[in-house]
Write a protein that holds these residues in place. Sequence first.
Motif, PDB file in Angstrom:
ATOM      1  N   SER A  16       0.828  -1.200   0.000  1.00 50.80           N
ATOM      2  CA  SER A  16       0.000   0.000   0.000  1.00 50.80           C
ATOM      3  C   SER A  16       0.866   1.255   0.000  1.00 50.80           C
ATOM      4  O   SER A  16       2.020   1.220   0.444  1.00 50.80           O
ATOM      5  CB  SER A  16      -0.902   0.022   1.241  1.00 50.80           C
ATOM      6  N   VAL A  63      -9.614   0.931  -9.778  1.00 51.48           N
ATOM      7  CA  VAL A  63      -9.140   1.110  -8.405  1.00 51.48           C
ATOM      8  C   VAL A  63     -10.262   1.029  -7.380  1.00 51.48           C
ATOM      9  O   VAL A  63      -9.997   1.077  -6.172  1.00 51.48           O
ATOM     10  CB  VAL A  63      -8.379   2.445  -8.221  1.00 51.48           C
ATOM     11  N   CYS A  67      -8.932   1.699  -3.187  1.00 52.55           N
ATOM     12  CA  CYS A  67      -8.393   3.044  -3.224  1.00 52.55           C
ATOM     13  C   CYS A  67      -9.342   3.969  -2.466  1.00 52.55           C
ATOM     14  O   CYS A  67     -10.565   3.852  -2.615  1.00 52.55           O
ATOM     15  CB  CYS A  67      -8.240   3.490  -4.679  1.00 52.55           C
ATOM     16  N   ILE A  82      -3.796   3.788  -1.716  1.00 53.01           N
ATOM     17  CA  ILE A  82      -3.999   2.696  -2.665  1.00 53.01           C
ATOM     18  C   ILE A  82      -3.499   1.409  -2.024  1.00 53.01           C
ATOM     19  O   ILE A  82      -2.340   1.334  -1.589  1.00 53.01           O
ATOM     20  CB  ILE A  82      -3.257   2.928  -3.993  1.00 53.01           C
ATOM     21  N   LEU A  85      -1.495  -3.002  -4.348  1.00 48.66           N
ATOM     22  CA  LEU A  85      -0.862  -2.454  -5.544  1.00 48.66           C
ATOM     23  C   LEU A  85      -0.356  -3.551  -6.467  1.00 48.66           C
ATOM     24  O   LEU A  85       0.079  -4.626  -6.017  1.00 48.66           O
ATOM     25  CB  LEU A  85       0.289  -1.524  -5.147  1.00 48.66           C
ATOM     26  N   ASN A  89       0.339  -0.743 -11.815  1.00 44.17           N
ATOM     27  CA  ASN A  89       0.023   0.548 -11.210  1.00 44.17           C
ATOM     28  C   ASN A  89       1.239   1.475 -11.170  1.00 44.17           C
ATOM     29  O   ASN A  89       1.135   2.617 -10.721  1.00 44.17           O
ATOM     30  CB  ASN A  89      -0.498   0.369  -9.785  1.00 44.17           C
ATOM     31  N   THR A  90       2.380   0.969 -11.630  1.00 45.61           N
ATOM     32  CA  THR A  90       3.574   1.797 -11.693  1.00 45.61           C
ATOM     33  C   THR A  90       3.324   2.982 -12.617  1.00 45.61           C
ATOM     34  O   THR A  90       2.919   2.812 -13.769  1.00 45.61           O
ATOM     35  CB  THR A  90       4.773   0.988 -12.204  1.00 45.61           C
ATOM     36  N   VAL A 124       5.898  -0.203  -8.465  1.00 44.91           N
ATOM     37  CA  VAL A 124       5.442  -1.428  -7.816  1.00 44.91           C
ATOM     38  C   VAL A 124       6.235  -2.590  -8.389  1.00 44.91           C
ATOM     39  O   VAL A 124       6.168  -2.869  -9.590  1.00 44.91           O
ATOM     40  CB  VAL A 124       3.942  -1.644  -8.029  1.00 44.91           C
TER      41      VAL A 124
END
Length: 126
Positions: A16, A63, A67, A82, A85, A89-90, A124
């Motif tokens: 997270s 999300v 999120c 968030i 992950l 999500n990077t 991530v």
Amino acid sequence: VQLQASGGGLVQAGGSLRLSCTASGRTFSSGAMGWFRQAPGKGREFVAMITWSNGRTVYTDSVKGRCTISRADAKNTIDLEINSLKPENTAVYYCAADRNNYSIYNDTQISRYGFWGQGTLVTVSS
């Protein structure tokens, strides 16, 4: 209006992060602030937004459920937490604030937002 984002970094998949954005130069009583993200090689996409007047929130489908966007009125600050992950999500996450004539746009339209922070990188790892 100046927006200062913070909180990005490197996190393992499943972890997270909490991002924060503080606005200065204007007192917010209407309109909204939100978060967008831009992954490598892709366009900037909407993530979430929150209104100042009543705290109404909107999330992009990908999300929802993991999120949370929140606001601290006294600090002119919004946060984005968030969870769970994923490597996809990077991205560089940008906070944004409404332009003056925001009401002619939809909540998720990038054109609605006239002020942007510098972006904070979230990476991530798998």
